[in-house]
Design a protein around this motif. Structure first.
Motif, PDB file in Angstrom:
ATOM      1  N   ALA A   1      -3.543   9.471  12.898  1.00 26.69           N
ATOM      2  CA  ALA A   1      -4.810  10.196  14.232  1.00 26.69           C
ATOM      3  C   ALA A   1      -3.770  12.024  14.148  1.00 26.69           C
ATOM      4  O   ALA A   1      -3.012  11.676  14.902  1.00 26.69           O
ATOM      5  CB  ALA A   1      -5.102   9.344  14.697  1.00 26.69           C
ATOM      6  N   GLY A   2      -5.130  13.020  13.667  1.00 25.77           N
ATOM      7  CA  GLY A   2      -4.277  13.782  14.174  1.00 25.77           C
ATOM      8  C   GLY A   2      -3.037  14.402  13.106  1.00 25.77           C
ATOM      9  O   GLY A   2      -2.977  15.918  13.288  1.00 25.77           O
ATOM     10  N   ARG A   3      -2.800  14.172  12.043  1.00 25.58           N
ATOM     11  CA  ARG A   3      -2.393  14.760  10.744  1.00 25.58           C
ATOM     12  C   ARG A   3      -2.776  14.508   9.570  1.00 25.58           C
ATOM     13  O   ARG A   3      -2.427  14.718   8.224  1.00 25.58           O
ATOM     14  CB  ARG A   3      -1.436  13.758  10.919  1.00 25.58           C
ATOM     15  N   ASP A   4      -4.092  15.366   9.806  1.00 28.72           N
ATOM     16  CA  ASP A   4      -4.705  15.412   8.998  1.00 28.72           C
ATOM     17  C   ASP A   4      -4.506  16.237   7.539  1.00 28.72           C
ATOM     18  O   ASP A   4      -4.611  15.938   5.989  1.00 28.72           O
ATOM     19  CB  ASP A   4      -6.342  16.368   9.806  1.00 28.72           C
ATOM     20  N   ASP A   5      -3.506  17.404   7.739  1.00 33.90           N
ATOM     21  CA  ASP A   5      -3.107  18.333   7.008  1.00 33.90           C
ATOM     22  C   ASP A   5      -2.404  17.729   6.340  1.00 33.90           C
ATOM     23  O   ASP A   5      -1.746  17.202   5.123  1.00 33.90           O
ATOM     24  CB  ASP A   5      -2.433  19.745   8.060  1.00 33.90           C
ATOM     25  N   ALA A   6      -0.861  16.577   6.727  1.00 36.06           N
ATOM     26  CA  ALA A   6      -0.401  15.306   6.054  1.00 36.06           C
ATOM     27  C   ALA A   6      -1.418  15.150   5.054  1.00 36.06           C
ATOM     28  O   ALA A   6      -0.049  15.245   4.146  1.00 36.06           O
ATOM     29  CB  ALA A   6       0.665  15.521   7.583  1.00 36.06           C
ATOM     30  N   LEU A   7      -2.184  14.461   5.364  1.00 34.81           N
ATOM     31  CA  LEU A   7      -2.973  13.358   4.694  1.00 34.81           C
ATOM     32  C   LEU A   7      -3.321  14.816   3.513  1.00 34.81           C
ATOM     33  O   LEU A   7      -3.212  13.808   1.862  1.00 34.81           O
ATOM     34  CB  LEU A   7      -4.314  12.670   5.262  1.00 34.81           C
TER      35      LEU A   7
ATOM     36  N   ALA B   1       5.391  17.308  -0.502  1.00 30.36           N
ATOM     37  CA  ALA B   1       4.718  16.365   0.474  1.00 30.36           C
ATOM     38  C   ALA B   1       4.726  16.197   2.003  1.00 30.36           C
ATOM     39  O   ALA B   1       4.882  16.954   2.441  1.00 30.36           O
ATOM     40  CB  ALA B   1       6.570  15.202  -0.096  1.00 30.36           C
ATOM     41  N   GLY B   2       3.531  15.287   2.138  1.00 28.78           N
ATOM     42  CA  GLY B   2       3.276  15.607   2.867  1.00 28.78           C
ATOM     43  C   GLY B   2       3.708  14.995   4.308  1.00 28.78           C
ATOM     44  O   GLY B   2       4.694  14.195   3.640  1.00 28.78           O
TER      45      GLY B   2
ATOM     46  N   PRO C   1       0.959  -1.128  -0.004  1.00 26.33           N
ATOM     47  CA  PRO C   1      -0.433  -0.063   0.235  1.00 26.33           C
ATOM     48  C   PRO C   1       0.872   1.525  -0.187  1.00 26.33           C
ATOM     49  O   PRO C   1       1.937   1.592   0.449  1.00 26.33           O
ATOM     50  CB  PRO C   1      -1.043  -0.354   1.226  1.00 26.33           C
ATOM     51  N   GLY C   2       0.006   2.363  -0.496  1.00 27.23           N
ATOM     52  CA  GLY C   2       0.539   4.542  -0.303  1.00 27.23           C
ATOM     53  C   GLY C   2      -0.192   4.095   1.226  1.00 27.23           C
ATOM     54  O   GLY C   2      -0.420   3.119   2.394  1.00 27.23           O
ATOM     55  N   THR C   3      -0.095   5.732   0.984  1.00 24.68           N
ATOM     56  CA  THR C   3      -0.428   6.229   2.376  1.00 24.68           C
ATOM     57  C   THR C   3      -2.110   6.092   2.776  1.00 24.68           C
ATOM     58  O   THR C   3      -2.876   6.151   1.604  1.00 24.68           O
ATOM     59  CB  THR C   3      -0.672   7.452   1.684  1.00 24.68           C
ATOM     60  N   VAL C   4      -2.279   4.869   3.446  1.00 23.56           N
ATOM     61  CA  VAL C   4      -3.778   4.664   4.435  1.00 23.56           C
ATOM     62  C   VAL C   4      -4.276   5.467   4.964  1.00 23.56           C
ATOM     63  O   VAL C   4      -3.384   5.444   6.193  1.00 23.56           O
ATOM     64  CB  VAL C   4      -3.421   3.119   3.634  1.00 23.56           C
ATOM     65  N   ARG C   5      -5.335   5.754   5.178  1.00 25.18           N
ATOM     66  CA  ARG C   5      -6.067   6.315   5.865  1.00 25.18           C
ATOM     67  C   ARG C   5      -6.368   5.737   7.020  1.00 25.18           C
ATOM     68  O   ARG C   5      -7.167   5.044   6.795  1.00 25.18           O
ATOM     69  CB  ARG C   5      -7.388   6.767   5.629  1.00 25.18           C
ATOM     70  N   THR C   6      -4.715   5.449   8.195  1.00 24.98           N
ATOM     71  CA  THR C   6      -5.828   4.072   9.042  1.00 24.98           C
ATOM     72  C   THR C   6      -5.569   5.252  11.146  1.00 24.98           C
ATOM     73  O   THR C   6      -5.090   6.079  10.357  1.00 24.98           O
ATOM     74  CB  THR C   6      -4.847   3.342   8.850  1.00 24.98           C
ATOM     75  N   GLY C   7      -5.579   4.671  11.924  1.00 24.42           N
ATOM     76  CA  GLY C   7      -5.112   5.307  12.672  1.00 24.42           C
ATOM     77  C   GLY C   7      -3.658   5.707  13.124  1.00 24.42           C
ATOM     78  O   GLY C   7      -3.211   6.861  14.093  1.00 24.42           O
ATOM     79  N   ALA C   8      -2.543   5.653  12.643  1.00 30.32           N
ATOM     80  CA  ALA C   8      -1.263   5.681  12.750  1.00 30.32           C
ATOM     81  C   ALA C   8      -1.494   7.392  12.097  1.00 30.32           C
ATOM     82  O   ALA C   8      -0.261   7.682  12.044  1.00 30.32           O
ATOM     83  CB  ALA C   8      -0.544   4.649  11.423  1.00 30.32           C
TER      84      ALA C   8
END
Length: 266
Positions: free
Chosen positions: A197-203, A265-266, A188-195
């Motif tokens: 959390a709190g980094r919405d801007d980076a995502l 890059a995020g 996988p690439g970047t996946v929205r998981t608990g890892a």
């Protein structure tokens, strides 16, 4: 009516209390598999299994530390006792630690723990499960790798472990293929998981680097795992399937830079 793709199958998923592991357990169960949901945190495993049962699937929870050989052996035995067989193993559990600012300051214990859970854990699980997967006549191992195993995205130990897991996938596929067991890996690439959390801007920043314009969801990875575990992939083994929104295939940041657009890059 055609039976579900995993009708009569039994599966064991590690790290299935949340994120990609939970989504994979749900997907396999929704397609007819009986699933042993394992996680280091037994309460998380119970929540996932309960949700699967609520949705009409078959699942049992079990606390399991993939860093402990006895716990792994117990989990595999539990799956076989509970379901009468084992057809699919999904190696999803992992560990990760932040890099030290300087490589020479990296800590031996953190490095060893990350490799032990992320690489040696799947080795332990595959070793314990293999005789039962052979006996099933349709056994499949699917491990969760990462784009970090193929390119630099940071994380020295995590990346090394995921790269090693891709290599283990190939060597084990060569060993297990003549015994009727397929072994593959999803990266996988970047996946929205608990890892995250709190980094919405980076995502949000990371999403702009993906040709498909978004980061992944756990269900995206679960779909790929289900395919590789199923008879639909009966002539696929020893492969790494990238599920990365095109990240490794297309350098979106470079293309934008050449076109004079901004992007980071995020």
């Amino acid at each position: 009516m055609t039976p579900p793709r995993f009708h009569g199958y039994a599966a064991l998923v590690t790290g299935a209390g949340q994120g990609i592991g939970a989504a994979t357990a749900h997907r396999l169960a929704a397609e007819g598999a009986s699933v042993l949901v394992t996680d280091l945190d037994g309460a998380r495993a119970e929540r996932t299994a309960a949700a699967i049962r609520e949705a009409g699937g078959t699942a049992e929870p079990l606390a399991c530390d993939v860093g402990d050989r006895a716990a792994v052996d117990t989990a595999v035995a539990h799956a076989v006792t509970a379901f009468g067989r084992l057809d699919v193993l999904v190696n999803n559990a992992y560990a990760h630690h932040d890099d030290a600012p300087l490589f020479e300051d990296e800590d031996d214990d953190s490095w060893a723990h990350t490799l032990d859970i992320t690489l040696t854990g799947p080795y332990r699980c595959s070793r314990a499960a293999l005789p039962h997967l052979v006996a099933s006549g349709r056994g499949a191992i699917v491990s969760i790798g990462s784009v970090n195993g193929e390119q630099d995205f940071g994380g020295h130990a995590y990346s090394a472990a995921k790269s090693g897991l891709a290599s283990l996938t190939r060597t084990l596929a060569g060993h297990a293929g003549p015994r009727g067991v397929r072994v593959n890996l999803v990266a996988p690439g970047t996946v929205r998981t608990g890892a995250w959390a709190g980094r919405d801007d980076a995502l949000k920043r990371a999403a702009g680097l993906y040709p498909l314009g978004r980061i992944g969801e756990p269900e995206d990875i679960a779909s790929a795992v289900a395919f590789l575990a199923s008879a639909d992939a009966a002539w696929i083994t020893g492969t790494t399937l990238r599920v990365d929104g095109g990240l490794l295939g297309v350098n979106t940041g470079f293309r934008r830079a050449m076109a004079g657009e901004s992007g980071s890059a995020g």
